[in-house]
Every structure is written in C-alpha cells, then in structure tokens.
Design a protein around this motif. Sequence first.
Motif, PDB file in Angstrom:
ATOM      1  N   LEU A  63     -11.853  23.963  21.295  1.00  0.00           N
ATOM      2  CA  LEU A  63     -11.375  23.340  22.526  1.00  0.00           C
ATOM      3  C   LEU A  63     -11.648  21.845  22.476  1.00  0.00           C
ATOM      4  O   LEU A  63     -12.716  21.429  22.022  1.00  0.00           O
ATOM      5  CB  LEU A  63     -12.106  23.952  23.724  1.00  0.00           C
ATOM      6  N   ILE A  64     -10.706  21.067  22.965  1.00  0.00           N
ATOM      7  CA  ILE A  64     -10.924  19.638  23.150  1.00  0.00           C
ATOM      8  C   ILE A  64     -10.547  19.285  24.585  1.00  0.00           C
ATOM      9  O   ILE A  64      -9.530  19.754  25.103  1.00  0.00           O
ATOM     10  CB  ILE A  64     -10.130  18.789  22.124  1.00  0.00           C
ATOM     11  N   SER A  65     -11.370  18.484  25.219  1.00  0.00           N
ATOM     12  CA  SER A  65     -11.113  18.097  26.603  1.00  0.00           C
ATOM     13  C   SER A  65      -9.911  17.173  26.697  1.00  0.00           C
ATOM     14  O   SER A  65      -9.407  16.653  25.700  1.00  0.00           O
ATOM     15  CB  SER A  65     -12.351  17.420  27.193  1.00  0.00           C
ATOM     16  N   TRP A  66      -9.471  16.948  27.905  1.00  0.00           N
ATOM     17  CA  TRP A  66      -8.244  16.184  28.146  1.00  0.00           C
ATOM     18  C   TRP A  66      -8.299  14.782  27.552  1.00  0.00           C
ATOM     19  O   TRP A  66      -7.295  14.251  27.080  1.00  0.00           O
ATOM     20  CB  TRP A  66      -7.985  16.091  29.654  1.00  0.00           C
ATOM     21  N   ASP A  67      -9.522  14.210  27.529  1.00  0.00           N
ATOM     22  CA  ASP A  67      -9.667  12.839  27.047  1.00  0.00           C
ATOM     23  C   ASP A  67     -10.215  12.770  25.625  1.00  0.00           C
ATOM     24  O   ASP A  67     -10.470  11.672  25.117  1.00  0.00           O
ATOM     25  CB  ASP A  67     -10.565  12.046  27.987  1.00  0.00           C
ATOM     26  N   GLY A  68     -10.415  13.925  25.013  1.00  0.00           N
ATOM     27  CA  GLY A  68     -10.968  13.954  23.660  1.00  0.00           C
ATOM     28  C   GLY A  68     -12.465  13.754  23.603  1.00  0.00           C
ATOM     29  O   GLY A  68     -13.050  13.771  22.523  1.00  0.00           O
ATOM     30  N   GLY A  69     -13.093  13.587  24.769  1.00  0.00           N
ATOM     31  CA  GLY A  69     -14.509  13.259  24.787  1.00  0.00           C
ATOM     32  C   GLY A  69     -15.443  14.432  24.524  1.00  0.00           C
ATOM     33  O   GLY A  69     -16.608  14.236  24.188  1.00  0.00           O
TER      34      GLY A  69
ATOM     35  N   PHE B 105       0.420  15.565  28.949  1.00  0.00           N
ATOM     36  CA  PHE B 105      -0.500  16.055  27.911  1.00  0.00           C
ATOM     37  C   PHE B 105      -1.927  15.623  28.180  1.00  0.00           C
ATOM     38  O   PHE B 105      -2.868  16.426  28.033  1.00  0.00           O
ATOM     39  CB  PHE B 105      -0.019  15.543  26.552  1.00  0.00           C
ATOM     40  N   ASP B 106      -2.130  14.378  28.578  1.00  0.00           N
ATOM     41  CA  ASP B 106      -3.490  13.883  28.703  1.00  0.00           C
ATOM     42  C   ASP B 106      -4.174  14.303  30.000  1.00  0.00           C
ATOM     43  O   ASP B 106      -5.249  13.806  30.321  1.00  0.00           O
ATOM     44  CB  ASP B 106      -3.566  12.366  28.489  1.00  0.00           C
ATOM     45  N   ASP B 107      -3.599  15.234  30.731  1.00  0.00           N
ATOM     46  CA  ASP B 107      -4.264  15.828  31.879  1.00  0.00           C
ATOM     47  C   ASP B 107      -5.005  17.116  31.530  1.00  0.00           C
ATOM     48  O   ASP B 107      -5.791  17.623  32.336  1.00  0.00           O
ATOM     49  CB  ASP B 107      -3.254  16.173  32.982  1.00  0.00           C
ATOM     50  N   TYR B 108      -4.723  17.672  30.332  1.00  0.00           N
ATOM     51  CA  TYR B 108      -5.165  19.034  30.047  1.00  0.00           C
ATOM     52  C   TYR B 108      -5.994  19.151  28.777  1.00  0.00           C
ATOM     53  O   TYR B 108      -5.678  18.537  27.743  1.00  0.00           O
ATOM     54  CB  TYR B 108      -3.954  19.962  29.908  1.00  0.00           C
ATOM     55  N   GLY B 109      -7.020  20.000  28.862  1.00  0.00           N
ATOM     56  CA  GLY B 109      -7.698  20.421  27.657  1.00  0.00           C
ATOM     57  C   GLY B 109      -6.759  21.266  26.811  1.00  0.00           C
ATOM     58  O   GLY B 109      -5.845  21.902  27.330  1.00  0.00           O
ATOM     59  N   MET B 110      -7.011  21.275  25.515  1.00  0.00           N
ATOM     60  CA  MET B 110      -6.172  22.020  24.589  1.00  0.00           C
ATOM     61  C   MET B 110      -7.055  22.831  23.652  1.00  0.00           C
ATOM     62  O   MET B 110      -8.158  22.422  23.297  1.00  0.00           O
ATOM     63  CB  MET B 110      -5.291  21.078  23.767  1.00  0.00           C
ATOM     64  N   HIS B 111      -6.529  23.986  23.226  1.00  0.00           N
ATOM     65  CA  HIS B 111      -7.289  24.911  22.407  1.00  0.00           C
ATOM     66  C   HIS B 111      -6.516  25.281  21.149  1.00  0.00           C
ATOM     67  O   HIS B 111      -5.282  25.237  21.133  1.00  0.00           O
ATOM     68  CB  HIS B 111      -7.541  26.215  23.169  1.00  0.00           C
TER      69      HIS B 111
END
Lengths: 123, 108
Positions: free
Chosen positions: A50-56, A29-35
């Motif tokens: 959209l949120i980036s893989w690290d939430g940043g 999960f933490d390798d991928y951006g999610m929408h």
Amino acid sequence: EVQLVESGGVVVLPGGSLRLSCAASGFTFDDYGMHWVRQGPGKGLEWVSLISWDGGRTYYGDSVKGRFTISRDNSKNSLYLHMNSLRADDTALYYCAKNQGAGYTSRHTYDYWGQGTLVTVSS
Amino acid sequence: EIVMTQSPATLSVSPGERATLSCRASQSISTDLAWYQQKPGQAPRLLIYGASTRATGIPARFSGSGSGTEFTLTISSLQSEDFAVYYCQQYNNWPPVTFGGGTKVEIK
C-alpha cells in the motif's frame, strides 16, 4: 470512467528484478491510496503493498518486505512496484487496486481493480 | 496477522435458490469486513463493505451481516451471473490486509 491498466509483467529468472506499472485515469489519482494485490495461479488473493495518497507512507506484506518497493508519480497518474530478488513463489497475476476511501483512511477496501499483469519467475 | 477462514470451500446451489457463505476472523474485526466476487479471467469486484453496506451498483439480492468474528454473505436468489468465487477481506488490523481463501459457488 475509472481505469487502471497494469503493465510490465514478464517471465524472469529467479533472483531477477522487474518493475510493474499501473496507469490510472478517470479519478483524482492523488486523492487516493493505492495497493498492489497478487493472485498466484489457481490461488486466492494476497495483499502485497500500500502507498498513501501522497506517497509519504508505504506498507508491505511480510513475504515481500525488503525485496519490493512501491512508489507513485502523481504528476503522471502512475503507480509502480519495483521487485527485486524474485522467487518462484512470487509468480502471480499482479493487480493494482484503488482504495475506496480517500486521504489517510483505515478503510482499505478496493472499489476499482485493473485486469492484472502476469509475473512468472522461472528458470 | 488476522487469519480469515471461509466456508464452505465449494457451495453447489441451483439457480433461484438462496446461498449462504461464511467468513470467520481469528480475532474481532468489528465490522471492518468486505466481500468481493471474482469470475474466471476477471478482476475481483467489490460487493459489500462495512460488513453490510452494498457497494455502488450491487443488486439488492446480495446482503452481508455479522460483526466481531463471524460474518455471512447471502445471495437471496442466485442468478446465472452469480456463479463465481467469493472472497472476504478484513481491514481492521493492518498491515497486512488479509483475505479469506474463497468460496466457489457452482451450479448444482
């Protein structure tokens, strides 16, 4: 097997708030951006956030900017959408979708989707 | 915001025939275009990305072409399971990612 399972959709009054969740499994999960992508009744697809893989990094469509907040908890393999000041035109099936490309990528295509959770805004 | 326009809105095709769907972008998006298939009651499924690359598990009868502002999805010989709504999506200039309004492929 990749699985995305959304939850939290209900009937809510105009002006109300809601939190949607998406539980992910079957991939890192933490390798991928999610929408979040939504689809109004009988309508087409509309990208929401959209949120980036690290939430940043987070991004929003104009129609939800300032009202919705996307977040993730990588320790729980979970994605969230916090929705405030809901309006009738927010009524839709809300899908979470996995970015096809890993990391910080500009290739925002979706290789896996959940089945959606229905949000109805009505008095 | 890049506006994506799909045509026709509805395409009536007989099984075994060829279907050609069009998607136009309001400005150049290079080849940053994807196609999705959506059947009633189901989530969309990724068919094509990069304008012409088939996604994993997608049959060879689906092909995509185009660059810049004009794109085409071709289904070479329609099978019964191909009757659905098809959406194009650009990811060249974001946010926002934008989708076309869809083309419904129905049985003639």
